[in-house]
Design a protein around this motif. Structure first.
Motif, PDB file in Angstrom:
ATOM      1  N   THR A  64      -4.050  14.870   4.349  1.00  0.00           N
ATOM      2  CA  THR A  64      -3.460  14.529   5.799  1.00  0.00           C
ATOM      3  C   THR A  64      -3.009  13.124   5.778  1.00  0.00           C
ATOM      4  N   GLN A  65      -2.395  12.738   6.913  1.00  0.00           N
ATOM      5  CA  GLN A  65      -1.718  11.231   6.894  1.00  0.00           C
ATOM      6  C   GLN A  65      -2.760  11.006   8.059  1.00  0.00           C
ATOM      7  N   ARG A  66      -3.563  11.504   8.731  1.00  0.00           N
ATOM      8  CA  ARG A  66      -4.190  11.086   9.886  1.00  0.00           C
ATOM      9  C   ARG A  66      -5.424  10.250   9.382  1.00  0.00           C
ATOM     10  N   GLN A  76      -1.710   6.747  11.537  1.00  0.00           N
ATOM     11  CA  GLN A  76      -1.464   7.437  10.413  1.00  0.00           C
ATOM     12  C   GLN A  76      -0.814   6.814   9.355  1.00  0.00           C
ATOM     13  N   TRP A  77      -0.993   7.457   7.946  1.00  0.00           N
ATOM     14  CA  TRP A  77      -0.812   6.876   6.904  1.00  0.00           C
ATOM     15  C   TRP A  77       0.676   7.057   6.645  1.00  0.00           C
ATOM     16  N   LYS A 107       3.951   6.740  16.761  1.00  0.00           N
ATOM     17  CA  LYS A 107       2.631   6.611  16.232  1.00  0.00           C
ATOM     18  C   LYS A 107       2.704   5.379  15.269  1.00  0.00           C
ATOM     19  N   THR A 164       1.003  11.554   2.924  1.00  0.00           N
ATOM     20  CA  THR A 164      -0.350  12.191   2.736  1.00  0.00           C
ATOM     21  C   THR A 164      -1.251  11.680   1.779  1.00  0.00           C
ATOM     22  N   ASP A 179      -4.311   8.097  17.261  1.00  0.00           N
ATOM     23  CA  ASP A 179      -2.911   8.796  16.559  1.00  0.00           C
ATOM     24  C   ASP A 179      -2.197   7.855  15.593  1.00  0.00           C
ATOM     25  N   GLN A 222     -10.497  12.979  13.754  1.00  0.00           N
ATOM     26  CA  GLN A 222      -9.216  12.030  13.743  1.00  0.00           C
ATOM     27  C   GLN A 222      -9.567  10.968  14.556  1.00  0.00           C
TER      28      GLN A 222
END
Length: 372
Positions: A239-241, A258-259, A204, A262, A256, A253
């Motif tokens: 979240t990381q999304r 993400q950061w 990702k 979090t 896919d 979301q």
């Protein structure tokens, strides 16, 4: 002499023919099937579908004779007369049945065993011994199948409500599977990945936030030690999304991507770095047990997503409160910044959110330096 020789040859030929005839008759008598047989009668209680005169008679699977006659009495019972080889050990408890050779084969009378202690049946041509067949011996495969279907039909009729309920449950279950086929596929794909099967999952893309370093006005050092705690937020933002928010408030979301951590932890780290970039490295620290704070900044994250309506825009919003050592609120401020993304791909969305965060973090550092 020649005439006498011819007569001798003719006589020898005639003698040879007579000897051959005697040999043939002897063979027929002993091995050809016309030797003297023992005669018995068999009574069948029910129908003998397909049984005919000349049908084979088998004893323990070996052919020993044939059916010579079939008679029907006034009560509808069938009596078969059989002729078997002498020496066939038929006893009083010998079991009699009818066997069928395959699904479409001809029936044959089957004779099975008998206890060795049971007496042998006598042989009498005047009054042949009578054997009673098993009542179910004459059932052919068609009759058996018909009766089985009748039993099945009765069972289904007696349990029609249960069968209908079962079918309704199966229909509901299949409908539920159809509605959730995508989830089922996802579960199966997850199980396949967990067990090491299937193609390797594509990594990702991971993005980070950048702490601002350019401040429009001089930043003054605070009058004491300043600590910054981890921001509070709702579960959806923890979240990381990367997230998107519709006009009705629904959060979803974005792909896919993400950061790197979090959002609360990442924002805390980058806000501390923003103060350090402003020249306040010695005055600011994360909230730990070893740091004695004169002032504490409490941050509540309210928005960190792409608002989709009316036009897509990166929206970052958080509130900040400065708490004194005595627990009093010294100052409070709401920080809000928006930046339209240059596209809806992951890179453009991450860049717009990073730019909006940079604006809000710059305002936070400037405001804090004026407040304390």
């Amino acid at each position: 002499m020649e005439t006498r020789a011819r007569y001798i040859l003719v006589g020898l030929f005639v003698l040879a023919a007579i000897a051959a005839s005697f040999c043939f008759v002897y063979w027929l008598n002993n091995t050809g099937g016309i030797s003297k047989r023992a005669v018995y009668r068999i009574r069948f209680e029910g129908s003998t579908t397909g049984l005919q005169t000349g049908a084979a008679v088998q004893f323990n699977g070996i052919r020993v004779g044939e059916v010579t006659a079939l008679q029907l009495d006034a009560n509808g019972q069938v009596t078969a007369t059989i002729a078997v080889n002498k020496g066939t050990p038929l006893r009083a408890d010998t079991k009699v049945g009818v066997d069928f050779r395959g699904l479409m084969g001809t029936p044959a009378v089957s004779l099975e065993g008998g206890a060795s202690a049971s007496p042998l049946l006598p042989t009498s041509e005047a009054e042949p011994p009578l054997l009673a067949a098993d009542p179910s011996a004459a059932r052919d495969l068609t009759q058996t199948a018909r009766q089985a279907l009748q039993h099945l039909d009765k069972m289904l009729s007696d349990n029609s409500e249960s069968v209908k309920g079962t079918m309704d449950n199966l229909k509901s279950f299949s409908d539920a599977l159809g509605r959730n086929s995508n989830r089922v596929d996802g579960i199966m794909a997850g199980l396949e990945r967990m067990t090491g099967g299937g193609p390797a999952e594509k990594p990702k893309p991971i993005y980070d936030l950048t702490a601002p370093s350019d401040f429009p006005t001089p930043v003054h050092a605070p009058r004491g030690q300043l600590v910054i705690g981890e921001p509070t937020t709702v579960l959806a933002l923890d979240t990381q999304r990367m997230l998107a928010r519709s006009n009705d408030g629904e959060i979803s979301q974005l792909g896919d991507a993400q950061w790197s951590d979090t959002l609360p932890k990442l924002i805390q780290a980058r806000i501390i770095q923003s103060f350090e970039n402003a020249g306040l490295m010695a005055a600011v620290a994360p909230q730990t047990e070893r740091v004695t704070a004169n002032y504490q900044i409490l941050i509540d994250l309210r928005s960190f997503a792409i608002n989709m309506t009316p036009e897509p825009v990166a929206d970052v919003e958080f509130s900040a409160k400065i708490i004194s050592e005595s627990g009093q609120i010294v100052a409070a401020q709401l920080f809000h910044a928006t930046v339209p993304p240059k596209g809806m791909d992951a890179l453009a969305v991450a860049a717009a959110l990073n730019q909006a965060f940079g604006k809000a973090a710059t305002d936070l550092v400037t405001w804090t330096s004026r407040s304390v």
